[in-house]
Structure formats: C-alpha cells, structure tokens
Write a protein that holds these residues in place. Structure first.
Motif, short mmCIF file in Angstrom:
data_model
loop_
_atom_site.label_atom_id
_atom_site.label_comp_id
_atom_site.label_asym_id
_atom_site.label_seq_id
_atom_site.Cartn_x
_atom_site.Cartn_y
_atom_site.Cartn_z
N VAL A 147 0.85 -1.20 0.00
CA VAL A 147 0.00 0.00 0.00
C VAL A 147 0.88 1.24 0.00
O VAL A 147 1.78 1.38 0.85
CB VAL A 147 -0.94 0.02 1.23
N ARG A 148 0.65 2.17 -0.94
CA ARG A 148 1.45 3.38 -1.05
C ARG A 148 1.21 4.30 0.15
O ARG A 148 0.06 4.50 0.57
CB ARG A 148 1.10 4.12 -2.34
N ILE A 149 2.29 4.85 0.69
CA ILE A 149 2.22 5.79 1.81
C ILE A 149 2.74 7.14 1.33
O ILE A 149 3.83 7.22 0.76
CB ILE A 149 3.06 5.30 3.00
N ALA A 150 1.95 8.17 1.57
CA ALA A 150 2.35 9.52 1.16
C ALA A 150 3.19 10.16 2.26
O ALA A 150 2.71 10.35 3.39
CB ALA A 150 1.12 10.37 0.87
N LEU A 151 4.44 10.49 1.96
CA LEU A 151 5.33 11.14 2.92
C LEU A 151 5.75 12.50 2.39
O LEU A 151 5.81 12.72 1.18
CB LEU A 151 6.58 10.29 3.17
N THR A 152 6.06 13.41 3.31
CA THR A 152 6.63 14.68 2.90
C THR A 152 8.08 14.45 2.47
O THR A 152 8.65 13.38 2.69
CB THR A 152 6.61 15.70 4.04
N TYR A 153 8.68 15.48 1.88
CA TYR A 153 10.07 15.37 1.43
C TYR A 153 11.00 14.97 2.57
O TYR A 153 11.83 14.07 2.43
CB TYR A 153 10.51 16.71 0.82
N LYS A 154 10.88 15.64 3.72
CA LYS A 154 11.78 15.37 4.84
C LYS A 154 11.51 14.00 5.45
O LYS A 154 12.44 13.29 5.84
CB LYS A 154 11.63 16.45 5.92
N GLU A 155 10.25 13.61 5.55
CA GLU A 155 9.92 12.28 6.08
C GLU A 155 10.52 11.19 5.20
O GLU A 155 11.07 10.20 5.71
CB GLU A 155 8.40 12.11 6.18
N PHE A 156 10.43 11.38 3.89
CA PHE A 156 11.00 10.40 2.96
C PHE A 156 12.51 10.30 3.15
O PHE A 156 13.07 9.20 3.21
CB PHE A 156 10.69 10.79 1.51
N GLU A 157 13.19 11.44 3.26
CA GLU A 157 14.64 11.45 3.42
C GLU A 157 15.05 10.80 4.74
O GLU A 157 16.08 10.11 4.80
CB GLU A 157 15.17 12.88 3.32
N LEU A 158 14.29 11.03 5.80
CA LEU A 158 14.59 10.38 7.08
C LEU A 158 14.49 8.86 6.95
O LEU A 158 15.39 8.13 7.38
CB LEU A 158 13.63 10.87 8.16
N LEU A 159 13.40 8.38 6.36
CA LEU A 159 13.20 6.94 6.23
C LEU A 159 14.26 6.33 5.33
O LEU A 159 14.80 5.26 5.63
CB LEU A 159 11.80 6.66 5.67
N ARG A 160 14.58 7.00 4.23
CA ARG A 160 15.63 6.50 3.34
C ARG A 160 16.96 6.38 4.07
O ARG A 160 17.68 5.39 3.93
CB ARG A 160 15.79 7.44 2.14
N LEU A 161 17.27 7.37 4.89
CA LEU A 161 18.52 7.36 5.64
C LEU A 161 18.54 6.21 6.65
O LEU A 161 19.54 5.49 6.78
CB LEU A 161 18.71 8.70 6.35
N PHE A 162 17.45 6.05 7.38
CA PHE A 162 17.38 4.96 8.38
C PHE A 162 17.54 3.60 7.70
O PHE A 162 18.28 2.73 8.20
CB PHE A 162 16.04 5.00 9.11
N LEU A 163 16.84 3.39 6.58
CA LEU A 163 16.89 2.09 5.91
C LEU A 163 18.25 1.83 5.25
O LEU A 163 18.62 0.68 5.03
CB LEU A 163 15.79 2.00 4.86
N SER A 164 18.98 2.90 4.95
CA SER A 164 20.30 2.71 4.34
C SER A 164 21.32 2.21 5.36
O SER A 164 22.33 1.61 4.99
CB SER A 164 20.79 4.03 3.72
N ARG A 165 21.04 2.44 6.64
CA ARG A 165 21.96 1.98 7.69
C ARG A 165 21.17 1.44 8.88
O ARG A 165 21.14 2.05 9.95
CB ARG A 165 22.87 3.12 8.15
N PRO A 166 20.51 0.30 8.72
CA PRO A 166 19.72 -0.27 9.83
C PRO A 166 20.60 -0.57 11.03
O PRO A 166 21.72 -1.05 10.90
CB PRO A 166 19.12 -1.54 9.21
N GLY A 167 20.08 -0.26 12.20
CA GLY A 167 20.80 -0.51 13.45
C GLY A 167 21.73 0.61 13.86
O GLY A 167 22.21 0.64 15.00
N PHE A 168 22.01 1.55 12.95
CA PHE A 168 22.92 2.65 13.27
C PHE A 168 22.17 3.73 14.03
O PHE A 168 21.06 4.14 13.64
CB PHE A 168 23.50 3.24 11.99
N ALA A 169 22.75 4.20 15.13
CA ALA A 169 22.13 5.24 15.95
C ALA A 169 22.51 6.62 15.41
O ALA A 169 23.66 7.04 15.52
CB ALA A 169 22.55 5.10 17.40
N PHE A 170 21.56 7.32 14.85
CA PHE A 170 21.78 8.66 14.33
C PHE A 170 21.49 9.69 15.42
O PHE A 170 20.43 9.66 16.05
CB PHE A 170 20.86 8.95 13.14
N THR A 171 22.43 10.59 15.65
CA THR A 171 22.15 11.69 16.57
C THR A 171 21.20 12.67 15.89
O THR A 171 21.08 12.71 14.66
CB THR A 171 23.43 12.43 16.96
N ARG A 172 20.54 13.49 16.70
CA ARG A 172 19.65 14.50 16.13
C ARG A 172 20.45 15.49 15.27
O ARG A 172 19.97 15.92 14.22
CB ARG A 172 18.90 15.22 17.24
#
Length: 223
Positions: A147-172
C-alpha cells in the motif's frame, strides 16, 4: 546547467556571469512563470531560486517542485533577504538543499553550488526494504505491505537514511545535517516532530524507528 531565477536584472546578470566564468552552463529567468514553463521541456542540474519574485514567490515555486512530481529531485538553493528567518526555515522544511542570504558574495554562491551538487550527485540507488516496507529512491515512493504511503520530502529522506543503515544510531544533529542541510540552524525538536509523524504514517512499521536515549534514533529491522 544552472538556472537562476531572480527578478533583479543586474543581480541575475552578475550571477550568470560568475557561474559562466567558473565553467557552468547557465540560464536566467526573471519570474516564476517563465521558469515553470521552461521546466516542462528542459531540466536543470540545479536551481538558484529567489524568494521575492513577482507573481508567484519562490517558496510557492519550491513547494510545487518538491510536491512529489518529476521535479522533486532537482537541487534548489534559495536566496533569501537578510532578516527573513521564516523564509529560510520554511524553504528548508519544504525541501530546499541550501540557502544564500542577500547580499551574498559571488564566490560564496559558487562554493555553495559546488557543495550542493556534490551532495546531490548520487549514483542510482537500489530499493530499500525492511519486511513489508519498501522505499524506492528513484521513484521516491514508499509502500507498506503493497500500500502506497504519502510522505513529505523530509519524512522520505529520514526513512531513506534509516533504511540505508539499519541498526545505526543517528544523533539529532546528524539527522539535521544529513536531511535538513549542513547549515540548518533549527532546533533538534524539529527532528522529533518529523519522526513522530513518520511513525504514525508507517502504521505498525513505525515501531521499527526506535528512540536511543540521550542520542537520537535508529531503525531496527524486525526479525
């Protein structure tokens, strides 16, 4: 090809001359209407977009470009007047890659253009998956169990970043730098608010984004 959208003829000509003299192909536009019409037949590598334009202002043009269509991945540097903090923050939240505060030096402009182009010239990215969650960086789409999920530009970039490095703790701070841009001066709660809405939109997959106490966030793939 660098496109400069600036209604002041003298400023636009100086921008074009400087960029041309440093090796870039350039094109100038005096208003948003002409710029958007040109986008229908041509595609720039990067756009320098003034906020204060006649008719449609630069923020509205940026919003149209970053709304998920075929222009969403074109890098944009916003030119904002000194003291207009709101325009700067709003532009970055919508999806601008950087900003210049008027009056700015031409060498600063060239430096920022080169920096943004280095950051944005990525090789073709493969789809990122975690269970039934799929992110397609090329099509800029997200699906959960098909099912397609509509994300904003920043939400998409956050998710892409998280999925590119699973398990990695990103600081704010790291998330602000990577997603909002290295010069973003906003508060870290901006990240928290975007993470909250991202989790909600992902439904039960949202729980994969874990809070790392006193650090930031990471994505843990479900076994």
């Amino acid at each position: 090809m660098i496109w400069c959208v600036e209604d002041d003829d003298s400023i636009r000509e100086i921008e074009l001359y400087t960029l041309r003299s440093t090796g870039f192909e350039v094109k100038g536009f005096g208003d948003g209407k002409a710029f958007l019409e040109a986008l229908e037949t041509e595609r720039p590598e990067l756009v320098i977009l003034d906020v204060m334009l006649p008719g449609m202002n630069g923020v509205e043009i940026l919003r149209r470009m970053k709304s998920g269509g075929r222009f969403a991945d074109i890098p944009v540097i916003m030119a904002t007047a000194k003291g207009t903090e709101y325009d700067k923050v709003q532009s970055l939240d919508i999806g601008a890659d950087d900003y210049l505060v008027k009056p700015f030096g031409m060498m600063e402009m060239v430096s920022r253009v080169k920096a943004v182009m280095r950051r944005c010239c990525r090789h073709e990215e493969k789809r990122l998956t975690a269970g039934g969650l799929t992110v397609d960086p090329e099509e800029r789409t997200v699906t959960a169990d098909g099912v397609r999920i509509a994300l904003t530009y920043k939400e998409f970039e956050l998710l892409r970043l998280f999925l590119s490095r699973p398990g990695f703790a990103f600081t704010r701070d790291r998330l602000l730098s990577d997603v909002w841009g290295m010069d973003y001066l906003g508060e870290s709660r901006t990240v928290d608010m975007h993470i909250k809405t991202l989790r909600q939109k992902l439904g039960h997959y949202g729980k994969m984004i874990e809070t790392v106490r006193n650090v930031g966030y990471r994505l843990e793939i479900e076994p």
